[in-house]
Design a protein around this motif. Structure first.
Motif, PDB file in Angstrom:
ATOM      1  N   PHE A  49       0.828  -1.202   0.000  1.00 34.48           N
ATOM      2  CA  PHE A  49       0.000   0.000   0.000  1.00 34.48           C
ATOM      3  C   PHE A  49       0.868   1.260   0.000  1.00 34.48           C
ATOM      4  O   PHE A  49       0.577   2.231  -0.704  1.00 34.48           O
ATOM      5  CB  PHE A  49      -0.925   0.006   1.221  1.00 34.48           C
ATOM      6  N   HIS A  53       0.868   4.308  -2.633  1.00 39.38           N
ATOM      7  CA  HIS A  53       0.654   5.653  -2.097  1.00 39.38           C
ATOM      8  C   HIS A  53       1.757   6.600  -2.578  1.00 39.38           C
ATOM      9  O   HIS A  53       1.486   7.707  -3.052  1.00 39.38           O
ATOM     10  CB  HIS A  53       0.639   5.579  -0.567  1.00 39.38           C
ATOM     11  N   GLU A  74      -3.188   2.794  10.034  1.00 38.72           N
ATOM     12  CA  GLU A  74      -3.423   3.339   8.716  1.00 38.72           C
ATOM     13  C   GLU A  74      -2.856   4.746   8.654  1.00 38.72           C
ATOM     14  O   GLU A  74      -2.743   5.426   9.669  1.00 38.72           O
ATOM     15  CB  GLU A  74      -4.915   3.333   8.361  1.00 38.72           C
ATOM     16  N   ASN A  86      -4.078   8.083  -0.768  1.00 39.81           N
ATOM     17  CA  ASN A  86      -4.662   6.842  -0.247  1.00 39.81           C
ATOM     18  C   ASN A  86      -5.742   6.301  -1.179  1.00 39.81           C
ATOM     19  O   ASN A  86      -5.836   5.090  -1.408  1.00 39.81           O
ATOM     20  CB  ASN A  86      -5.259   7.087   1.141  1.00 39.81           C
ATOM     21  N   ALA A  90      -5.685   2.716  -3.154  1.00 43.40           N
ATOM     22  CA  ALA A  90      -6.749   1.722  -3.009  1.00 43.40           C
ATOM     23  C   ALA A  90      -7.321   1.327  -4.361  1.00 43.40           C
ATOM     24  O   ALA A  90      -7.528   0.140  -4.643  1.00 43.40           O
ATOM     25  CB  ALA A  90      -7.856   2.282  -2.110  1.00 43.40           C
ATOM     26  N   SER A 122      -8.790  -9.224   1.554  1.00 40.21           N
ATOM     27  CA  SER A 122      -7.607  -8.388   1.813  1.00 40.21           C
ATOM     28  C   SER A 122      -6.330  -9.186   1.567  1.00 40.21           C
ATOM     29  O   SER A 122      -5.340  -8.667   1.046  1.00 40.21           O
ATOM     30  CB  SER A 122      -7.631  -7.835   3.237  1.00 40.21           C
ATOM     31  N   VAL A 127      -3.535  -6.321   0.402  1.00 43.61           N
ATOM     32  CA  VAL A 127      -3.685  -4.953   0.899  1.00 43.61           C
ATOM     33  C   VAL A 127      -4.070  -5.024   2.375  1.00 43.61           C
ATOM     34  O   VAL A 127      -4.595  -6.045   2.831  1.00 43.61           O
ATOM     35  CB  VAL A 127      -4.765  -4.165   0.114  1.00 43.61           C
ATOM     36  N   THR A 131      -7.920  -1.181   4.403  1.00 37.61           N
ATOM     37  CA  THR A 131      -8.015  -0.702   3.019  1.00 37.61           C
ATOM     38  C   THR A 131      -9.128  -1.452   2.291  1.00 37.61           C
ATOM     39  O   THR A 131      -9.900  -0.853   1.537  1.00 37.61           O
ATOM     40  CB  THR A 131      -6.678  -0.908   2.281  1.00 37.61           C
ATOM     41  N   ARG A 135     -12.531   0.025   0.643  1.00 42.95           N
ATOM     42  CA  ARG A 135     -12.771  -0.189  -0.791  1.00 42.95           C
ATOM     43  C   ARG A 135     -14.139  -0.822  -1.024  1.00 42.95           C
ATOM     44  O   ARG A 135     -14.864  -0.443  -1.953  1.00 42.95           O
ATOM     45  CB  ARG A 135     -11.667  -1.076  -1.379  1.00 42.95           C
TER      46      ARG A 135
END
Length: 235
Positions: A49, A53, A74, A86, A90, A122, A127, A131, A135
């Protein structure tokens, strides 16, 4: 192409296990070159992630931001640029069409997803758990009340479910990689531009040794013994 390969294509990417796990990573531009640092003391899904990012910052010219988390669960959600980064990460990592497809493939009830489904998803997309919760809410699969319920789960609680379900993610903990530092150091040594000791010093940053790079230790100078000097003088 994986997210790390994409990031490494046009940037110097440094992988290092930072002690402060609140810092996920950061990017900076120095003399026209983009540098990105990924904290490898974090779980692999968070490294993934972070890479996505920071890719946002590199592509959209907002580098220099430190990706930081108040609770190590996070990154900061209060800064507008960080919010955009972010959201980009995602969407980049979890394509909506593919996500809906996987929900169908695994026979999950899209109208009634539970904690087991979210943890599996996940892990499948590599991820962070939270997240995936966000999503699923963004694409309308999780209703607001369910979103609020599942987003409250901590990393530790999510990890407990991963252990219970036997799901896992790739392990790349505490990796050290300093872009092409080792290659450049070896190139300089092979062209006799730095000493063996300097090569050792540079490789140490990446926790490598010349021997691991196929370079044998050079013999230190040993002065001749008295007997050898006598033989030399007699010649």
């Amino acid at each position: 192409m994986g997210i790390f390969s994409i990031l490494e294509r046009d940037n110097k990417v440094l992988y290092y296990p930072l002690e402060d796990q609140k810092v996920w990573g950061f990017s900076e531009k120095i003399k026209g070159k983009s540098f990105v640092c990924i904290n490898t003391s974090l779980p692999y899904d968070k490294q993934v992630f972070t890479a996505a990012h920071e890719l946002y910052h590199v592509w959209f010219g907002s580098s220099g931001e430190i990706m930081i988390s108040e609770d190590a669960q996070e990154p900061d959600l209060s800064d507008e640029i960080e919010l955009f980064a972010n959201r980009f990460a995602a969407e980049f990592l979890v394509n909506e069409e593919l996500l809906r497809q996987e929900i169908q493939v695994f026979n999950m009830d899209k109208d009634n997803l539970n904690i087991k489904d979210i943890v599996r998803l996940s892990s499948l997309f590599v991820v962070p758990y939270r997240t995936m919760v966000r999503r699923l809410h963004e694409i309308g699969v999780l209703a607001k009340k369910d979103f609020e319920k599942y987003i409250s789960y901590t990393d530790e609680e999510a990890d407990t479910w991963k252990n219970r379900l036997g799901v896992s993610i790739p392990e790349r903990k505490n990796k050290i990689g300093l872009s092409d530092l080792a290659d450049k150091a070896l190139d300089l040594y092979e062209r006799n531009m730095i000493t063996y000791e300097k090569l050792e010093y540079l490789l140490e940053f990446a926790e490598l040794t010349p021997e691991e790079m196929g370079i044998k230790s050079v013999n230190q100078y040993q002065p001749p013994t008295d007997e050898e000097l006598d033989v030399i003088m007699e010649e």
